[in-house]
Scaffold this motif. Structure first.
Motif, PDB file in Angstrom:
ATOM      1  N   VAL A  66      43.942  47.874  51.659  1.00 14.06           N
ATOM      2  CA  VAL A  66      43.178  47.780  50.423  1.00 14.06           C
ATOM      3  C   VAL A  66      41.701  47.557  50.767  1.00 14.06           C
ATOM      4  CG1 VAL A  66      42.802  46.340  48.384  1.00 14.06           C
ATOM      5  CG2 VAL A  66      45.121  46.937  49.072  1.00 14.06           C
ATOM      6  N   LYS A  67      40.819  48.266  50.070  1.00 16.25           N
ATOM      7  CA  LYS A  67      39.381  48.157  50.352  1.00 16.25           C
ATOM      8  C   LYS A  67      38.777  46.842  49.871  1.00 16.25           C
ATOM      9  CE  LYS A  67      38.442  53.036  50.503  1.00 16.25           C
ATOM     10  NZ  LYS A  67      37.386  53.768  51.091  1.00 16.25           N
ATOM     11  N   HIS A  68      39.138  46.384  48.665  1.00 14.33           N
ATOM     12  CA  HIS A  68      38.530  45.178  48.110  1.00 14.33           C
ATOM     13  C   HIS A  68      39.580  44.242  47.536  1.00 14.33           C
ATOM     14  CE1 HIS A  68      35.070  48.072  47.534  1.00 14.33           C
ATOM     15  NE2 HIS A  68      34.556  47.126  48.283  1.00 14.33           N
ATOM     16  N   PHE A  69      39.506  42.998  47.962  1.00 14.85           N
ATOM     17  CA  PHE A  69      40.263  41.924  47.327  1.00 14.85           C
ATOM     18  C   PHE A  69      39.328  41.232  46.355  1.00 14.85           C
ATOM     19  CE2 PHE A  69      42.692  42.395  51.242  1.00 14.85           C
ATOM     20  CZ  PHE A  69      44.001  42.282  50.784  1.00 14.85           C
ATOM     21  N   GLU A  70      39.842  40.885  45.195  1.00 13.25           N
ATOM     22  CA  GLU A  70      39.040  40.192  44.195  1.00 13.25           C
ATOM     23  C   GLU A  70      39.839  39.030  43.632  1.00 13.25           C
ATOM     24  OE1 GLU A  70      37.975  43.287  41.420  1.00 13.25           O
ATOM     25  OE2 GLU A  70      36.633  44.230  42.869  1.00 13.25           O
ATOM     26  N   LEU A  71      39.127  38.051  43.094  1.00 19.04           N
ATOM     27  CA  LEU A  71      39.789  36.920  42.451  1.00 19.04           C
ATOM     28  C   LEU A  71      38.813  36.211  41.544  1.00 19.04           C
ATOM     29  CD1 LEU A  71      38.569  34.275  44.092  1.00 19.04           C
ATOM     30  CD2 LEU A  71      40.327  34.874  45.718  1.00 19.04           C
ATOM     31  N   TYR A  72      39.349  35.385  40.679  1.00 14.92           N
ATOM     32  CA  TYR A  72      38.548  34.507  39.824  1.00 14.92           C
ATOM     33  C   TYR A  72      38.653  33.112  40.407  1.00 14.92           C
ATOM     34  CZ  TYR A  72      39.465  38.183  36.353  1.00 14.92           C
ATOM     35  OH  TYR A  72      39.576  39.375  35.689  1.00 14.92           O
ATOM     36  N   CYS A  73      37.567  32.357  40.375  1.00 18.95           N
ATOM     37  CA  CYS A  73      37.659  30.967  40.813  1.00 18.95           C
ATOM     38  C   CYS A  73      36.578  30.127  40.152  1.00 18.95           C
ATOM     39  CB  CYS A  73      37.592  30.840  42.328  1.00 18.95           C
ATOM     40  SG  CYS A  73      35.956  30.975  43.050  1.00 18.95           S
ATOM     41  N   LEU A  74      36.852  28.851  40.104  1.00 26.95           N
ATOM     42  CA  LEU A  74      35.871  27.894  39.611  1.00 26.95           C
ATOM     43  C   LEU A  74      34.787  27.704  40.668  1.00 26.95           C
ATOM     44  CD1 LEU A  74      38.342  25.292  38.145  1.00 26.95           C
ATOM     45  CD2 LEU A  74      36.802  26.775  36.846  1.00 26.95           C
ATOM     46  N   PRO A  75      33.580  27.306  40.269  1.00 24.97           N
ATOM     47  CA  PRO A  75      32.499  27.115  41.243  1.00 24.97           C
ATOM     48  C   PRO A  75      32.879  26.184  42.401  1.00 24.97           C
ATOM     49  CG  PRO A  75      31.620  27.017  39.031  1.00 24.97           C
ATOM     50  CD  PRO A  75      33.118  27.086  38.882  1.00 24.97           C
ATOM     51  N   GLU A  76      33.643  25.154  42.124  1.00 25.80           N
ATOM     52  CA  GLU A  76      34.009  24.220  43.197  1.00 25.80           C
ATOM     53  C   GLU A  76      34.972  24.817  44.226  1.00 25.80           C
ATOM     54  OE1 GLU A  76      36.468  22.817  39.543  1.00 25.80           O
ATOM     55  OE2 GLU A  76      34.442  23.539  39.875  1.00 25.80           O
ATOM     56  N   MET A  77      35.527  25.981  43.930  1.00 27.98           N
ATOM     57  CA  MET A  77      36.435  26.636  44.881  1.00 27.98           C
ATOM     58  C   MET A  77      35.747  27.735  45.692  1.00 27.98           C
ATOM     59  SD  MET A  77      39.228  24.995  44.659  1.00 27.98           S
ATOM     60  CE  MET A  77      40.203  26.028  45.729  1.00 27.98           C
ATOM     61  N   GLU A  78      34.493  28.033  45.381  1.00 24.26           N
ATOM     62  CA  GLU A  78      33.793  29.117  46.067  1.00 24.26           C
ATOM     63  C   GLU A  78      33.753  28.924  47.581  1.00 24.26           C
ATOM     64  OE1 GLU A  78      30.011  30.511  44.544  1.00 24.26           O
ATOM     65  OE2 GLU A  78      30.668  30.016  42.506  1.00 24.26           O
TER      66      GLU A  78
ATOM     67  N   THR B 119      51.269  32.294  45.177  1.00 26.73           N
ATOM     68  CA  THR B 119      50.213  33.185  44.705  1.00 26.73           C
ATOM     69  C   THR B 119      50.831  34.527  44.367  1.00 26.73           C
ATOM     70  OG1 THR B 119      47.957  33.952  45.077  1.00 26.73           O
ATOM     71  CG2 THR B 119      49.484  34.161  46.940  1.00 26.73           C
ATOM     72  N   ARG B 120      50.074  35.313  43.614  1.00 27.39           N
ATOM     73  CA  ARG B 120      50.544  36.647  43.246  1.00 27.39           C
ATOM     74  C   ARG B 120      49.373  37.617  43.259  1.00 27.39           C
ATOM     75  NH1 ARG B 120      49.966  38.020  37.740  1.00 27.39           N
ATOM     76  NH2 ARG B 120      48.800  36.443  36.606  1.00 27.39           N
ATOM     77  N   VAL B 121      49.700  38.916  43.390  1.00 30.63           N
ATOM     78  CA  VAL B 121      48.674  39.952  43.519  1.00 30.63           C
ATOM     79  C   VAL B 121      49.064  41.163  42.671  1.00 30.63           C
ATOM     80  CG1 VAL B 121      47.471  41.487  45.139  1.00 30.63           C
ATOM     81  CG2 VAL B 121      48.217  39.214  45.896  1.00 30.63           C
ATOM     82  N   ILE B 122      48.068  41.731  42.016  1.00 30.71           N
ATOM     83  CA  ILE B 122      48.218  43.011  41.323  1.00 30.71           C
ATOM     84  C   ILE B 122      47.307  43.994  42.041  1.00 30.71           C
ATOM     85  CG2 ILE B 122      47.832  44.256  39.163  1.00 30.71           C
ATOM     86  CD1 ILE B 122      48.435  41.619  37.702  1.00 30.71           C
ATOM     87  N   SER B 123      47.846  45.184  42.362  1.00 28.87           N
ATOM     88  CA  SER B 123      47.066  46.109  43.186  1.00 28.87           C
ATOM     89  C   SER B 123      47.458  47.561  42.952  1.00 28.87           C
ATOM     90  CB  SER B 123      47.291  45.772  44.668  1.00 28.87           C
ATOM     91  OG  SER B 123      46.531  46.625  45.490  1.00 28.87           O
ATOM     92  N   ASP B 124      46.520  48.467  43.289  1.00 30.69           N
ATOM     93  CA  ASP B 124      46.840  49.893  43.381  1.00 30.69           C
ATOM     94  C   ASP B 124      47.157  50.263  44.829  1.00 30.69           C
ATOM     95  OD1 ASP B 124      44.346  49.977  44.656  1.00 30.69           O
ATOM     96  OD2 ASP B 124      43.330  50.951  42.988  1.00 30.69           O
ATOM     97  N   PHE B 125      47.044  49.298  45.744  1.00 28.89           N
ATOM     98  CA  PHE B 125      47.347  49.422  47.174  1.00 28.89           C
ATOM     99  C   PHE B 125      46.393  50.338  47.930  1.00 28.89           C
ATOM    100  CE2 PHE B 125      51.477  48.372  45.182  1.00 28.89           C
ATOM    101  CZ  PHE B 125      51.598  47.089  45.688  1.00 28.89           C
ATOM    102  N   ILE B 126      45.294  50.722  47.292  1.00 31.85           N
ATOM    103  CA  ILE B 126      44.294  51.565  47.957  1.00 31.85           C
ATOM    104  C   ILE B 126      42.909  50.943  47.827  1.00 31.85           C
ATOM    105  CG2 ILE B 126      43.177  53.832  48.010  1.00 31.85           C
ATOM    106  CD1 ILE B 126      45.779  54.938  46.718  1.00 31.85           C
ATOM    107  N   TYR B 127      42.458  50.792  46.588  1.00 28.58           N
ATOM    108  CA  TYR B 127      41.084  50.363  46.337  1.00 28.58           C
ATOM    109  C   TYR B 127      40.951  48.882  46.005  1.00 28.58           C
ATOM    110  CZ  TYR B 127      40.398  55.374  46.129  1.00 28.58           C
ATOM    111  OH  TYR B 127      40.388  56.701  46.429  1.00 28.58           O
ATOM    112  N   LYS B 128      41.830  48.379  45.169  1.00 32.65           N
ATOM    113  CA  LYS B 128      41.686  47.007  44.663  1.00 32.65           C
ATOM    114  C   LYS B 128      42.988  46.231  44.760  1.00 32.65           C
ATOM    115  CE  LYS B 128      37.540  47.669  42.724  1.00 32.65           C
ATOM    116  NZ  LYS B 128      36.356  47.095  43.248  1.00 32.65           N
TER     117      LYS B 128
END
Length: 135
Positions: free
Chosen positions: A100-112, A57-66
């Motif tokens: 980090v305050k919020h982690f976000e990601l995209y996923c298909l409905p079956e992965m929710e 896996t990989r992550v892109i971040s500002d290391f504070i908010y997102k």
């Protein structure tokens, strides 16, 4: 099993091979994969006992908010062994991402349901994802 955060050229080739196992990654070239890894602030891989990459896996971040989590992939032969859970735990406990305050990601409905176990929700106060194609 071994956790890695830096990737050799051979391991980048193995990441590219993992992309070929998933429908959404089949069109990625090796060069795209290499640039993708180089452009991400945090990359995490899991190697099997033979030193072969089996999860990534990989992550892109500002290391504070997102922090946006991308490309959670487990090799087909190693699925249902908890490696996806291990990747998610490694991301959320990573030294650079702990505050980090919020982690976000995209996923298909079956992965929710998988991601809900880690506190993810689709209820984000009416916020909508917007996208445009870069011509």
């Amino acid at each position: 099993m071994m956790i890695i955060y830096k990737f050799s050229d051979e391991q980048i080739k193995q990441v590219h091979q993992l992309y070929q196992e998933v429908w959404w990654g089949k069109e990625r070239t090796f060069e795209d994969t290499k640039r993708c890894i180089q452009g991400s602030q945090v990359c995490i891989g899991i190697l099997n006992e033979k030193g072969r990459l089996i999860a990534f896996t990989r992550v892109i971040s500002d290391f504070i908010y997102k922090a946006i989590i991308f490309d959670v992939i487990v090799s087909e032969n190693y699925r249902t062994q908890g490696l996806g859970q291990q990747l998610m735990s490694l991301v959320k406990s990573h030294e650079q991402l702990r505050n980090v305050k919020h982690f976000e990601l995209y996923c298909l409905p079956e992965m929710e349901s998988f991601y809900r176990r880690f506190g993810f929700s689709t209820d984000i106060d009416g916020i909508k994802l917007m996208r445009c194609v870069n011509a």
